[in-house]
Design a protein around this motif. Structure first.
Motif, PDB file in Angstrom:
ATOM      1  N   HIS A  94       0.831  -1.213   0.000  1.00  0.00           N
ATOM      2  CA  HIS A  94       0.000   0.000   0.000  1.00  0.00           C
ATOM      3  C   HIS A  94       0.863   1.260   0.000  1.00  0.00           C
ATOM      4  N   ARG A  95       1.936   1.238   0.797  1.00  0.00           N
ATOM      5  CA  ARG A  95       2.788   2.429   0.888  1.00  0.00           C
ATOM      6  C   ARG A  95       3.528   2.680  -0.421  1.00  0.00           C
ATOM      7  N   LEU A  96       3.936   1.602  -1.113  1.00  0.00           N
ATOM      8  CA  LEU A  96       4.643   1.792  -2.383  1.00  0.00           C
ATOM      9  C   LEU A  96       3.672   2.255  -3.468  1.00  0.00           C
ATOM     10  N   VAL A  97       2.474   1.701  -3.485  1.00  0.00           N
ATOM     11  CA  VAL A  97       1.438   2.176  -4.418  1.00  0.00           C
ATOM     12  C   VAL A  97       1.178   3.666  -4.195  1.00  0.00           C
ATOM     13  N   GLU A  98       1.101   4.052  -2.924  1.00  0.00           N
ATOM     14  CA  GLU A  98       0.882   5.463  -2.591  1.00  0.00           C
ATOM     15  C   GLU A  98       2.069   6.322  -2.994  1.00  0.00           C
ATOM     16  N   ALA A  99       3.280   5.820  -2.740  1.00  0.00           N
ATOM     17  CA  ALA A  99       4.482   6.598  -3.055  1.00  0.00           C
ATOM     18  C   ALA A  99       4.580   6.892  -4.548  1.00  0.00           C
ATOM     19  N   TYR A 100       4.098   5.975  -5.363  1.00  0.00           N
ATOM     20  CA  TYR A 100       4.110   6.185  -6.812  1.00  0.00           C
ATOM     21  C   TYR A 100       2.913   7.018  -7.295  1.00  0.00           C
TER      22      TYR A 100
ATOM     23  N   LEU B 210      -0.306   6.281  -7.318  1.00  0.00           N
ATOM     24  CA  LEU B 210      -1.310   5.534  -8.081  1.00  0.00           C
ATOM     25  C   LEU B 210      -2.718   5.645  -7.509  1.00  0.00           C
ATOM     26  N   PHE B 211      -2.837   6.048  -6.241  1.00  0.00           N
ATOM     27  CA  PHE B 211      -4.174   6.165  -5.661  1.00  0.00           C
ATOM     28  C   PHE B 211      -5.004   7.260  -6.342  1.00  0.00           C
ATOM     29  N   LYS B 212      -4.338   8.172  -7.040  1.00  0.00           N
ATOM     30  CA  LYS B 212      -5.060   9.228  -7.749  1.00  0.00           C
ATOM     31  C   LYS B 212      -5.931   8.669  -8.866  1.00  0.00           C
ATOM     32  N   PHE B 213      -5.610   7.465  -9.308  1.00  0.00           N
ATOM     33  CA  PHE B 213      -6.304   6.885 -10.452  1.00  0.00           C
ATOM     34  C   PHE B 213      -7.274   5.769 -10.050  1.00  0.00           C
ATOM     35  N   MET B 214      -7.511   5.646  -8.748  1.00  0.00           N
ATOM     36  CA  MET B 214      -8.404   4.605  -8.248  1.00  0.00           C
ATOM     37  C   MET B 214      -9.259   5.186  -7.134  1.00  0.00           C
ATOM     38  N   GLN B 215     -10.353   4.499  -6.829  1.00  0.00           N
ATOM     39  CA  GLN B 215     -11.130   4.855  -5.641  1.00  0.00           C
ATOM     40  C   GLN B 215     -10.808   3.825  -4.567  1.00  0.00           C
ATOM     41  N   VAL B 216     -10.443   4.307  -3.396  1.00  0.00           N
ATOM     42  CA  VAL B 216     -10.041   3.425  -2.303  1.00  0.00           C
ATOM     43  C   VAL B 216     -11.250   3.104  -1.434  1.00  0.00           C
ATOM     44  N   PHE B 217     -11.410   1.812  -1.111  1.00  0.00           N
ATOM     45  CA  PHE B 217     -12.534   1.365  -0.295  1.00  0.00           C
ATOM     46  C   PHE B 217     -12.034   0.593   0.922  1.00  0.00           C
TER      47      PHE B 217
ATOM     48  N   TRP C 191       3.281  -6.233  -6.966  1.00  0.00           N
ATOM     49  CA  TRP C 191       1.868  -5.833  -6.924  1.00  0.00           C
ATOM     50  C   TRP C 191       1.701  -4.346  -7.244  1.00  0.00           C
ATOM     51  N   THR C 192       2.703  -3.530  -6.917  1.00  0.00           N
ATOM     52  CA  THR C 192       2.666  -2.121  -7.316  1.00  0.00           C
ATOM     53  C   THR C 192       2.767  -2.004  -8.831  1.00  0.00           C
ATOM     54  N   PHE C 193       3.674  -2.766  -9.424  1.00  0.00           N
ATOM     55  CA  PHE C 193       3.832  -2.770 -10.883  1.00  0.00           C
ATOM     56  C   PHE C 193       2.543  -3.233 -11.564  1.00  0.00           C
ATOM     57  N   LEU C 194       1.926  -4.294 -11.043  1.00  0.00           N
ATOM     58  CA  LEU C 194       0.677  -4.777 -11.634  1.00  0.00           C
ATOM     59  C   LEU C 194      -0.435  -3.734 -11.491  1.00  0.00           C
ATOM     60  N   THR C 195      -0.450  -3.025 -10.354  1.00  0.00           N
ATOM     61  CA  THR C 195      -1.426  -1.944 -10.174  1.00  0.00           C
ATOM     62  C   THR C 195      -1.243  -0.879 -11.241  1.00  0.00           C
ATOM     63  N   SER C 196       0.009  -0.554 -11.554  1.00  0.00           N
ATOM     64  CA  SER C 196       0.274   0.474 -12.572  1.00  0.00           C
ATOM     65  C   SER C 196      -0.231   0.037 -13.941  1.00  0.00           C
ATOM     66  N   ILE C 197      -0.123  -1.239 -14.237  1.00  0.00           N
ATOM     67  CA  ILE C 197      -0.648  -1.755 -15.511  1.00  0.00           C
ATOM     68  C   ILE C 197      -2.168  -1.625 -15.541  1.00  0.00           C
ATOM     69  N   ILE C 198      -2.803  -1.977 -14.424  1.00  0.00           N
ATOM     70  CA  ILE C 198      -4.271  -1.938 -14.353  1.00  0.00           C
ATOM     71  C   ILE C 198      -4.800  -0.528 -14.566  1.00  0.00           C
ATOM     72  N   VAL C 199      -4.092   0.474 -14.017  1.00  0.00           N
ATOM     73  CA  VAL C 199      -4.565   1.865 -14.176  1.00  0.00           C
ATOM     74  C   VAL C 199      -3.932   2.550 -15.382  1.00  0.00           C
ATOM     75  N   GLY C 200      -3.094   1.836 -16.127  1.00  0.00           N
ATOM     76  CA  GLY C 200      -2.536   2.370 -17.359  1.00  0.00           C
ATOM     77  C   GLY C 200      -1.472   3.419 -17.193  1.00  0.00           C
ATOM     78  N   LYS C 201      -0.645   3.281 -16.154  1.00  0.00           N
ATOM     79  CA  LYS C 201       0.414   4.252 -15.903  1.00  0.00           C
ATOM     80  C   LYS C 201       1.782   3.571 -15.948  1.00  0.00           C
ATOM     81  N   THR C 202       2.790   4.311 -16.407  1.00  0.00           N
ATOM     82  CA  THR C 202       4.160   3.813 -16.451  1.00  0.00           C
ATOM     83  C   THR C 202       4.933   4.363 -15.260  1.00  0.00           C
TER      84      THR C 202
END
Length: 368
Positions: free
Chosen positions: A31-37, A39-46, A306-317
């Motif tokens: 979660h912290r690495l996803v946030e550091a990159y 990526l949460f700007k491109f998803m809704q957190v639940f 999992w951070t890398f896979l999240t980036s693929i899902i939201v379409g970000k490099t």
């Protein structure tokens, strides 16, 4: 039109997951690495809505769930070994304080994601703290106390008639396969190491299900050392055959990161790019999809993956440089998102992989 992506993040869930052997704080790391990159700007957190007893018994036996509820209040586990053994608790699944709360939150995380897909509030849901694929109806197994995957699929089937489950963890997704081995409504496809002494020892290519579910269980057994190129090629070939035969309405993809090189229990040479090719393939189907975690015992590599896979899902490099954040020093000495391919001897030949595809194609040709 871009997809609506939901990300399941709950401090109670990540905290309680750290009680599982070998898992540690990988949920927090991710979660912290996803946030550091960013990526949460491109998803809704639940947050997680905990699963109820009624939710859990959509798969698990009432006696098993009631035992977990009772054990939640125990303080002395050592004098209750016989009670524990009946339900597979001990050794790789030791009891711990608040085990029922853990089960409720783990199942609740994946249920929350599934409910968002059912309600149309998301097109894609991600729960990296889910994916516990070994738990059986009435016993814990392989670090898995509750099968959140099966429970989530049951929820998806309230709206989606046919669900495709895919598992790319290094270990066979036996608990999920067993749950649906007699139905034609859920097809399970597992890519895994299948070697002498490798847990759980099931998942041969000729394990195809039973009765009405015969040929709806698909197994892709691999040997040590499989590479990104082989894995992504094989995934594409197998999934093309599967999707031409089984026309599903929703997808669940379990992304256990113990298939990565450097995992203490895995034996493959994969990098996140090999797994990422699988995620990209699934995304092309544009179906409601639930992405789940699973194994992964090199904690920083799992968080990277999992951070890398999240980036693929939201379409970000993403930049390969790990951003400065709370856990930055955990990624030393290179502080690089990339994971180099492994050097383990590759025991898989393309001829053997072709034979696996041929066998699966022959099996699926029996379906209407």
């Amino acid at each position: 039109m871009s997809s609506k992506v939901a990300y399941i993040k709950d401090d109670n869930l990540t905290e309680i997951c750290s009680n599982i052997p070998n898992v540690g704080d990988r949920g927090k790391l991710t979660h912290r690495l996803v946030e550091a990159y960013g990526l949460f700007k491109f998803m809704q957190v639940f947050p997680v809505k905990p699963a109820s007893r009624e939710d859990l018994i959509t798969f698990h036996s009432q006696s098993y769930v009631d035992f977990l509820i009772e054990a939640d209040e125990w303080s002395d586990y050592e004098n209750r070994e016989e009670d524990q053994e009946e339900y597979g608790l001990g050794y790789d699944c030791p009891l711990f304080t608040k085990v029922y709360k853990f089960a409720s939150l783990v199942a609740g995380g994946s249920l929350t994601g599934a409910q968002l897909l059912v309600d149309g509030d998301a097109d894609i849901a991600i729960n990296w703290c889910g994916g516990w694929h070994h738990a059986q109806r009435d016993e814990a197994k392989g670090f898995c106390y509750v099968n959140d995957i099966v429970i989530a699929i049951q929820k998806l089937r309230e709206k989606f008639d046919r669900v495709l489950y895919i598992d790319i963890d290094a270990h066979h997704g036996d608990g999920v396969e067993n749950a649906f081995s007699s139905t034609s409504k859920v097809m399970t496809v597992s890519f895994h190491n299948y070697g002498l002494g490798f847990f759980p020892g099931s998942g041969a290519v000729n394990d195809v299900g039973f009765g009405a579910g015969r040929y709806y269980s698909v197994n892709v057994p691999l040997k040590d050392g499989v590479t990104d190129d082989q894995f992504s090629w094989l995934f594409t070939r197998v999934m093309d055959v599967v999707t031409n035969t089984f026309h599903c309405d929703a997808v669940v993809l379990q992304c256990g990161a113990d298939c990565l090189t450097g995992d203490p229990v895995g034996t493959f040479n994969l990098t996140p790019h090999g797994m990422g090719a699988c995620v990209k393939k699934v995304l092309t189907w544009k179906l409601p999809t639930l992405f789940l975690g699973g194994g992964g015992y090199n904690l920083t590599n799992t968080a990277k993956c999992w951070t890398f896979l999240t980036s693929i899902i939201v379409g970000k490099t993403l930049s390969s440089d790990i951003p400065d954040h709370t856990d930055f020093l955990r990624y030393g000495p290179d502080f690089d998102l990339e994971i180099s391919a492994g050097l383990r001897k590759n025991s898989n030949t393309f001829s053997e992989l072709n034979t696996i595809v041929d066998n699966i194609t022959a099996n699926l040709s029996n379906l209407p």
